[in-house]
Design an enzyme around this catalytic site. Structure first.
Site, PDB file in Angstrom:
ATOM      1  N   CYS A  72      -1.118  -4.902   6.684  1.00 13.64           N
ATOM      2  CA  CYS A  72      -0.802  -3.721   7.495  1.00 13.64           C
ATOM      3  C   CYS A  72       0.012  -4.123   8.731  1.00 13.64           C
ATOM      4  CB  CYS A  72      -2.076  -3.013   7.928  1.00 13.64           C
ATOM      5  SG  CYS A  72      -3.220  -2.744   6.559  1.00 13.64           S
ATOM      6  N   CYS A  76       0.811  -1.216   0.000  1.00 12.88           N
ATOM      7  CA  CYS A  76       0.000   0.000   0.000  1.00 12.88           C
ATOM      8  C   CYS A  76       0.845   1.267   0.000  1.00 12.88           C
ATOM      9  CB  CYS A  76      -0.922   0.008   1.218  1.00 12.88           C
ATOM     10  SG  CYS A  76       0.012   0.008   2.755  1.00 12.88           S
TER      11      CYS A  76
HETATM   12 FE1  FES Z   1      -1.378   0.639   4.354  1.00 13.32          FE
HETATM   13 FE2  FES Z   1      -2.933  -0.446   6.180  1.00 13.32          FE
HETATM   14  S1  FES Z   1      -3.452   0.106   4.159  1.00 13.32           S
HETATM   15  S2  FES Z   1      -0.881   0.101   6.359  1.00 13.32           S
END
Ligand code: FES
Length: 142
Positions: A104, A35
Site C-alpha cells: 500500500c 490490489c
Molecule cells: Fe490497496 Fe492498501 S489494500 S492500497
C-alpha cells in the site's frame, strides 16, 4: 488496536495533506497491480523544490497513512531529494506496517515519482533520480 501501531492509526484518522489543490504544477496517479487501488499526488513546485503536496486515494487505511507521511516528508525537498525517497522510508516514518500492507505504501512512492516524471517531461528537466524510472512498469513489491 491489533495490527496497526498508534502512529499509523493517527495518520489514518487525521491524514495530513488530503485533497487536491488549485493549479498544481504536477500530478501523478498510480494504480496498484496488487490490489487495484489508486493514488493521486498533486505537487506545487518552485525552483525545483516541492512547496506543497496533496493526495487523494481510493485505497485502504495503510495507503492513507502512507500518503499522509509521504506528502509531509516531500514538502520542502528538492525534486532529487523526493525521488530518493522510497516506500520503505514512508513505512519507517510510520513505525512499520504489517507485512501484507507494505504494498500500500508503494502507491505513494510511485504516484510521487510519476508526478515528478510528468513535471520533468513537461519542463525538459533531466533528473538523476529518474534515470531508471519506467512510468509504464508495474511495480509489484510485496
Ligand atoms: Fe490497496 Fe492498501 S489494500 S492500497
Amino acid at each position: 488496536m491489533g495490527m496497526y501501531n498508534e502512529k499509523v492509526m493517527e495518520h489514518f484518522t487525521n491524514p495530513r495533506n488530503a485533497g487536491t489543490m488549485e493549479n498544481p504544477d504536477a500530478v501523478g496517479s498510480y494504480g496498484s497491480p496488487v490490489c487495484g487501488d489508486m493514488m493521486e499526488i498533486s505537487l506545487k513546485i518552485e525552483d525545483n523544490v516541492i512547496v506543497d503536496a496533496k493526495f487523494r486515494t481510493f485505497g485502504c487505511g495503510s495507503a492513507i497513512a502512507s500518503s499522509s507521511v509521504a506528502t509531509d516528508m516531500i514538502k520542502g525537498k528538492t525534486l532529487e531529494e523526493a525521488l530518493a525517497l522510497t516506500n520503505q522510508n514512508f513505512v519507517d516514518e510510520l513505525g512499520g506496517l504489517p507485512g501484507a500492507k507494505i504494498h500500500c505504501s508503494v502507491l505513494s512512492e510511485q504516484a510521487i515519482k510519476l508526478a515528478i516524471y510528468n513535471y520533468a517531461k513537461e519542463k525538459g528537466l533531466v533528473l538523476e533520480g529518474l534515470k531508471d524510472f519506467d512510468p509504464n512498469e508495474e511495480h509489484d513489491h510485496e
